[in-house]
Scaffold this motif. Structure first.
Motif, PDB file in Angstrom:
ATOM      1  N   ASN A   1       3.522  20.324   8.853  1.00  0.00           N
ATOM      2  CA  ASN A   1       3.115  19.069   8.222  1.00  0.00           C
ATOM      3  C   ASN A   1       4.188  18.487   7.320  1.00  0.00           C
ATOM      4  O   ASN A   1       4.171  17.292   7.027  1.00  0.00           O
ATOM      5  N   ARG A   2       5.136  19.292   6.880  1.00  0.00           N
ATOM      6  CA  ARG A   2       6.210  18.773   6.043  1.00  0.00           C
ATOM      7  C   ARG A   2       7.269  18.040   6.856  1.00  0.00           C
ATOM      8  O   ARG A   2       8.081  17.310   6.298  1.00  0.00           O
ATOM      9  N   GLN A   3       7.243  18.223   8.190  1.00  0.00           N
ATOM     10  CA  GLN A   3       8.260  17.604   9.035  1.00  0.00           C
ATOM     11  C   GLN A   3       7.723  16.587  10.023  1.00  0.00           C
ATOM     12  O   GLN A   3       8.508  15.811  10.581  1.00  0.00           O
TER      13      GLN A   3
ATOM     14  N   HIS B   1       1.285  11.788   7.250  1.00  0.00           N
ATOM     15  CA  HIS B   1       1.327  13.226   7.029  1.00  0.00           C
ATOM     16  C   HIS B   1      -0.048  13.623   6.504  1.00  0.00           C
ATOM     17  O   HIS B   1      -0.626  12.932   5.646  1.00  0.00           O
ATOM     18  N   GLU B   2      -0.579  14.720   7.001  1.00  0.00           N
ATOM     19  CA  GLU B   2      -1.925  15.129   6.630  1.00  0.00           C
ATOM     20  C   GLU B   2      -2.045  15.312   5.116  1.00  0.00           C
ATOM     21  O   GLU B   2      -1.299  16.057   4.499  1.00  0.00           O
ATOM     22  N   MET B   3      -3.002  14.568   4.527  1.00  0.00           N
ATOM     23  CA  MET B   3      -3.337  14.657   3.105  1.00  0.00           C
ATOM     24  C   MET B   3      -2.134  14.383   2.190  1.00  0.00           C
ATOM     25  O   MET B   3      -2.029  14.936   1.103  1.00  0.00           O
ATOM     26  N   ALA B   4      -1.244  13.490   2.641  1.00  0.00           N
ATOM     27  CA  ALA B   4      -0.093  13.131   1.807  1.00  0.00           C
ATOM     28  C   ALA B   4      -0.519  12.398   0.542  1.00  0.00           C
ATOM     29  O   ALA B   4       0.269  12.264  -0.397  1.00  0.00           O
ATOM     30  N   GLN B   5      -1.774  11.909   0.517  1.00  0.00           N
ATOM     31  CA  GLN B   5      -2.256  11.148  -0.628  1.00  0.00           C
ATOM     32  C   GLN B   5      -2.864  12.030  -1.722  1.00  0.00           C
ATOM     33  O   GLN B   5      -3.380  11.512  -2.704  1.00  0.00           O
ATOM     34  N   VAL B   6      -2.799  13.350  -1.569  1.00  0.00           N
ATOM     35  CA  VAL B   6      -3.303  14.265  -2.599  1.00  0.00           C
ATOM     36  C   VAL B   6      -2.210  15.267  -2.945  1.00  0.00           C
ATOM     37  O   VAL B   6      -1.315  15.530  -2.135  1.00  0.00           O
ATOM     38  N   PRO B   7      -2.268  15.840  -4.153  1.00  0.00           N
ATOM     39  CA  PRO B   7      -1.188  16.757  -4.572  1.00  0.00           C
ATOM     40  C   PRO B   7      -1.087  18.008  -3.719  1.00  0.00           C
ATOM     41  O   PRO B   7       0.008  18.508  -3.485  1.00  0.00           O
ATOM     42  N   LYS B   8      -2.232  18.541  -3.242  1.00  0.00           N
ATOM     43  CA  LYS B   8      -2.216  19.787  -2.471  1.00  0.00           C
ATOM     44  C   LYS B   8      -2.496  19.472  -1.011  1.00  0.00           C
ATOM     45  O   LYS B   8      -3.627  19.196  -0.630  1.00  0.00           O
ATOM     46  N   PHE B   9      -1.453  19.501  -0.211  1.00  0.00           N
ATOM     47  CA  PHE B   9      -1.567  19.172   1.205  1.00  0.00           C
ATOM     48  C   PHE B   9      -1.269  20.428   2.034  1.00  0.00           C
ATOM     49  O   PHE B   9      -0.628  21.370   1.556  1.00  0.00           O
ATOM     50  N   PRO B  10      -1.707  20.466   3.285  1.00  0.00           N
ATOM     51  CA  PRO B  10      -1.425  21.636   4.126  1.00  0.00           C
ATOM     52  C   PRO B  10       0.036  21.694   4.542  1.00  0.00           C
ATOM     53  O   PRO B  10       0.663  20.671   4.786  1.00  0.00           O
ATOM     54  N   GLU B  11       0.554  22.907   4.623  1.00  0.00           N
ATOM     55  CA  GLU B  11       1.902  23.079   5.153  1.00  0.00           C
ATOM     56  C   GLU B  11       1.890  23.103   6.673  1.00  0.00           C
ATOM     57  O   GLU B  11       2.846  22.671   7.318  1.00  0.00           O
ATOM     58  N   HIS B  12       0.802  23.611   7.240  1.00  0.00           N
ATOM     59  CA  HIS B  12       0.676  23.672   8.694  1.00  0.00           C
ATOM     60  C   HIS B  12      -0.703  23.182   9.105  1.00  0.00           C
ATOM     61  O   HIS B  12      -1.683  23.368   8.384  1.00  0.00           O
ATOM     62  N   LEU B  13      -0.783  22.557  10.259  1.00  0.00           N
ATOM     63  CA  LEU B  13      -2.065  22.196  10.834  1.00  0.00           C
ATOM     64  C   LEU B  13      -2.027  22.417  12.329  1.00  0.00           C
ATOM     65  O   LEU B  13      -0.966  22.389  12.958  1.00  0.00           O
ATOM     66  N   MET B  14      -3.202  22.689  12.883  1.00  0.00           N
ATOM     67  CA  MET B  14      -3.339  22.895  14.320  1.00  0.00           C
ATOM     68  C   MET B  14      -4.431  21.991  14.860  1.00  0.00           C
ATOM     69  O   MET B  14      -5.465  21.803  14.214  1.00  0.00           O
ATOM     70  N   PHE B  15      -4.186  21.460  16.053  1.00  0.00           N
ATOM     71  CA  PHE B  15      -5.192  20.718  16.800  1.00  0.00           C
ATOM     72  C   PHE B  15      -5.483  21.463  18.095  1.00  0.00           C
ATOM     73  O   PHE B  15      -4.556  21.981  18.742  1.00  0.00           O
ATOM     74  N   PHE B  16      -6.751  21.493  18.475  1.00  0.00           N
ATOM     75  CA  PHE B  16      -7.181  22.147  19.708  1.00  0.00           C
ATOM     76  C   PHE B  16      -7.967  21.167  20.557  1.00  0.00           C
ATOM     77  O   PHE B  16      -8.894  20.512  20.055  1.00  0.00           O
ATOM     78  N   CYS B  17      -7.599  21.058  21.827  1.00  0.00           N
ATOM     79  CA  CYS B  17      -8.294  20.157  22.734  1.00  0.00           C
ATOM     80  C   CYS B  17      -9.457  20.887  23.392  1.00  0.00           C
ATOM     81  O   CYS B  17      -9.250  21.694  24.309  1.00  0.00           O
TER      82      CYS B  17
END
Length: 326
Positions: free
Chosen positions: A304-306, A117-133
Motif C-alpha cells: 500500500n505504500r507503493q 492509497h488505502e486509508m491515506a486519509q487517516v494516520p494509521k493506514f495498512p502497509e499491505h492489503l489483499m484482494f480475493f476474487c
C-alpha cells in the motif's frame, strides 16, 4: 522458488524501471500445489523471497492457486504472518466475512471508485492489503492499480507548481459520516461502522487519538476534518517519493447528499484545489495504470505504500473480498 511456480506474462502488465513487471504474476506449475495446505507451505517457505519481489514491483497477482473461498483466502492471507489491521477510519461501506476478511466495497456497482492509497486519509493506514476474487463480474469490475512513484514523477513533470504547493502546504480531508451505513454512497460508511462503536463518547475518543476535528450535526451525522497530512511521502525503503494520498478519490468521488467532493480535500490552510489540476491528475493516473480482468480465485497482494488502486463500474454479481495488514 524451486520448480513449483512460474512467473507469467499478461497483456495488461507494464514494465517499470529495471525491467520489472507490474504487477508480477505468479502461477503454480501443473499439479505442483494440489491443495491449500501446499499453498500455505509454499508461502511460508518462500515468504522472504516473495516480499523482496513485492518491494521491487509493489503488487503480486497470485493466479490459479487452490484458493477457492473466503475461508481459504483467510488462511492464505494469514500465512504471511502480518498483523491484521481493523478497518477504522475508512469511508467505504463493507461487510465482515471472517475475522480479518470483508467485502471490498458495498457501494453501488454503477459508481466507479477513483484511485487512492488505502486509508491515506487517516494516520494509521495498512502497509499491505489483499484482494480475493470470489465472484468475477461478467462485465467491468476491474481493480486498476498504479505504481505510486511513477505517478509522483509524472504529475511532478506535468504540474510542478501544484506538487510543490502540496509538499509545502500539505492537505486535510473533510467528510460527513452518516448516522448508520448508507449503501447508496461510495463513502457511506456510518460513524458507527467507521469507529466500530455505538457510543458517541468512544467515537470522539478515537477522533482525539487520530487528531481529527469533529462536529455532531442535528441529524446525528458526524462531520470530521483530519489533522494535517502529507500528500507526498518518501518511501524510506526505496528512496522514492510517492503520490500517497486520496486527493483524486476525495475530489471526484466524495460527493453524496451529505458531502461535496470539491471541498472534501483542501490544502491544509483551507485553500481549495484547482479543478484543472485535479483533472490532469486523473488523466495521468488512468494513463499510467494497469487494469486486468479478474479470474475466480485470484489474489492480488498490494504494497500500500507503493501502489494506488481503484474500481471500475460493473454488472453484478461480483464479489471481491479484502484483508488489511499493518
Amino acid at each position: 522458488m524451486d520448480s513449483i511456480v512460474s512467473f507469467i506474462t499478461l497483456a495488461e502488465q507494464i514494465i517499470l524501471e529495471d525491467g520489472i513487471h507490474f504487477p508480477l504474476v505468479i502461477s503454480p506449475k501443473l499439479n505442483s500445489l494440489e491443495n491449500l495446505s501446499d499453498t500455505v507451505s509454499f508461502v511460508e517457505k518462500h515468504r522472504e523471497e516473495l516480499l523482496v519481489h513485492l518491494r521491487q514491483c509493489g503488487a503480486i497477482l497470485f493466479r490459479d492457486f487452490p484458493i477457492t473461498d473466503a475461508s481459504a483466502f483467510d488462511t492464505f492471507a494469514r500465512a504471511f504472518n502480518w498483523m491484521p489491521l481493523p478497518y477504522v477510519g475508512g469511508a467505504a461501506p463493507r461487510q465482515q466475512v471472517t475475522s480479518i476478511v470483508f467485502t471490498s466495497n458495498e457501494s453501488p456497482p454503477s459508481e466507479p471508485i477513483p484511485f487512492h492509497h488505502e486509508m491515506a486519509q487517516v494516520p494509521k493506514f495498512p502497509e499491505h492489503l489483499m484482494f480475493f476474487c470470489d465472484v468475477p463480474s461478467t462485465r467491468g469490475g476491474e481493480t486498476p492499480i498504479a505504481y505510486s512513484p511513477m505517478i509522483y514523477n509524472r504529475i511532478s513533470e506535468a504540474l510542478p507548481e501544484f506538487v510543490q504547493k502540496l509538499e509545502e502546504k500539505k492537505i486535510r480531508y473533510t467528510r460527513v459520516l452518516p448516522n448508520g451505513d448508507d449503501p447508496q454512497s461510495a463513502i457511506g460508511r456510518g460513524w458507527q461502522s467507521t469507529y466500530q462503536t455505538e457510543d458517541r463518547d468512544y467515537a470522539e475518543k478515537v477522533c482525539h487519538e487520530q487528531g481529527t476535528d469533529y462536529e455532531w450535526l442535528d441529524d446525528g451525522c458526524l462531520k470530521t476534518t483530519t489533522k494535517i497530512l502529507p500528500a507526498i511521502r518518501l518511501d524510506e525503503r526505496t528512496g522514492k517519493k510517492t503520490w500517497f494520498n486520496s486527493i483524486v478519490a476525495a475530489y471526484t468521488g466524495w460527493s453524496d447528499k451529505r458531502n461535496y467532493g470539491k471541498k472534501a480535500v483542501t490544502f491544509a490552510d483551507g485553500e481549495l484545489m484547482n479543478e484543472e489540476d485535479i483533472h490532469r491528475c486523473v488523466a495521468i493516473l488512468e494513463e499510467s495504470s494497469v487494469s486486468f480482468t479478474w479470474k475466480k480465485g485470484d489474489v492480488l497482494l498490494i504494497d500500500n505504500r507503493q501502489v494506488l488502486h481503484a474500481r471500475k463500474s460493473f454488472e453484478p454479481p461480483r464479489r471481491i473480498l479484502a484483508a488489511l495488514f499493518q
